[in-house]
Motif scaffolding. Structure first.
Motif, short mmCIF file in Angstrom:
data_model
loop_
_atom_site.label_atom_id
_atom_site.label_comp_id
_atom_site.label_asym_id
_atom_site.label_seq_id
_atom_site.Cartn_x
_atom_site.Cartn_y
_atom_site.Cartn_z
N SER A 49 48.70 13.28 4.61
CA SER A 49 48.28 12.33 3.58
C SER A 49 48.63 12.88 2.20
O SER A 49 48.87 14.07 2.03
CB SER A 49 46.78 12.05 3.68
OG SER A 49 46.04 13.22 3.42
N THR A 50 48.67 11.97 1.24
CA THR A 50 48.95 12.33 -0.14
C THR A 50 47.79 11.90 -1.03
O THR A 50 47.17 10.86 -0.77
CB THR A 50 50.27 11.69 -0.63
OG1 THR A 50 50.47 12.04 -2.01
CG2 THR A 50 50.26 10.18 -0.50
N GLY A 51 47.50 12.70 -2.03
CA GLY A 51 46.43 12.35 -2.96
C GLY A 51 46.82 11.23 -3.89
O GLY A 51 45.96 10.46 -4.32
N SER A 52 48.10 11.10 -4.20
CA SER A 52 48.60 10.07 -5.11
C SER A 52 49.92 9.52 -4.60
O SER A 52 50.98 10.10 -4.85
CB SER A 52 48.80 10.65 -6.52
OG SER A 52 47.61 11.14 -7.05
N THR A 84 50.20 15.97 -7.50
CA THR A 84 49.33 15.54 -6.40
C THR A 84 49.23 16.67 -5.39
O THR A 84 49.85 17.72 -5.56
CB THR A 84 49.84 14.24 -5.75
OG1 THR A 84 48.85 13.77 -4.83
CG2 THR A 84 51.15 14.45 -5.01
N GLU A 85 48.46 16.44 -4.34
CA GLU A 85 48.37 17.39 -3.23
C GLU A 85 48.71 16.67 -1.94
O GLU A 85 48.25 15.56 -1.71
CB GLU A 85 46.95 17.97 -3.11
CG GLU A 85 46.71 19.15 -3.99
CD GLU A 85 45.39 19.84 -3.67
OE1 GLU A 85 45.32 21.04 -3.92
OE2 GLU A 85 44.44 19.19 -3.20
N THR A 117 48.18 16.84 2.07
CA THR A 117 47.23 17.41 3.02
C THR A 117 47.76 17.22 4.44
O THR A 117 48.20 16.13 4.79
CB THR A 117 45.85 16.71 2.89
OG1 THR A 117 45.41 16.82 1.54
CG2 THR A 117 44.82 17.33 3.82
N THR A 170 43.02 22.36 8.28
CA THR A 170 43.68 21.64 7.20
C THR A 170 44.37 22.61 6.25
O THR A 170 43.85 23.68 5.97
CB THR A 170 42.64 20.82 6.40
OG1 THR A 170 42.03 19.87 7.29
CG2 THR A 170 43.27 20.06 5.25
N LEU A 211 46.75 22.53 2.39
CA LEU A 211 47.11 21.74 1.22
C LEU A 211 48.36 22.31 0.58
O LEU A 211 48.54 23.53 0.53
CB LEU A 211 45.98 21.77 0.18
CG LEU A 211 44.61 21.27 0.63
CD1 LEU A 211 43.57 21.56 -0.44
CD2 LEU A 211 44.66 19.80 0.93
N PRO A 269 50.31 21.75 -3.10
CA PRO A 269 50.42 21.08 -4.40
C PRO A 269 51.86 20.63 -4.64
O PRO A 269 52.81 21.37 -4.33
CB PRO A 269 50.01 22.14 -5.41
CG PRO A 269 49.49 23.30 -4.64
CD PRO A 269 49.96 23.17 -3.24
#
Length: 181
Positions: free
Chosen positions: A113-116, A135-136, A138, A145, A147, A149
């Motif tokens: 998944s992406t934060g943005s 964004t991060e 995941t 999990t 992450l 950046p």
């Protein structure tokens, strides 16, 4: 995962519409006790594979398919961060280390998944820069999990075209700034 337990519940539904918890009263069986055992509705994962769990009560049988996977000890990534230009892509390799010591590349099995999404998109670990920003990313697999950046079109440094400029009063000189991404 191997070593985990999970509780199942058996509920009897009578012709009258009433219900009763039949978990303790039901006869529970596993089709493959080397993979999973069951006692009073509690399934214990023993080894990787599949097993069919049955619960029988008052002549009625229900079946539950159980898939047991190896337990993930740790999850690692080959990139600590990404700096991309819009439109560019880069692959993140994801590796799972299991409790039995085996290692597997799981980029295509993980949940990404992406934060943005307006900054970067991700599919099976392939990150594609969409627009300027940070964004991060995941990645989740086997309950672990990691992450990563991501920065897209972020100027890290501006360098002038000339290191030194000497001007007389009233004179001008045009300088060019070069953005380092």
């Amino acid at each position: 995962s191997v070593g985990d337990t999970y509780s199942l519940t058996a509920t009897a539904v009578f012709v009258s519409g009433t219900t009763s918890d039949a978990t303790i009263k039901a006869d529970w069986n596993s089709g493959d006790t080397s993979v999973a055992t069951v006692y009073a509705g509690t399934v214990a994962a023993k080894a990787e594979g599949t097993a069919i769990i049955t619960a029988t009560y008052m002549g009625k049988t229900e079946i539950v398919n159980v898939t047991v996977s190896k337990k993930v000890k740790s999850l690692s990534k080959d990139k600590t961060s990404l700096s991309l230009r819009a439109g560019a892509s880069e692959q993140i390799a994801l590796t799972a280390t299991y409790t039995d010591g085996t290692v597997e590349q799981v980029s295509d099995k993980a949940e990404w998944s992406t934060g943005s999404p307006e900054v970067a998109d991700v599919v099976n670990g392939k990150v594609t820069a969409v627009g300027s920003g940070e964004t991060e990313i995941t990645a989740t697999y086997g309950g672990k999990t990691v992450l990563v950046p991501v920065s897209v079109d972020i100027v890290r440094r501006l360098d002038p075209s000339a290191g030194t400029v000497n001007l007389r009063i009233g004179a001008s000189q045009q300088l060019e700034l070069i953005g380092m991404f």
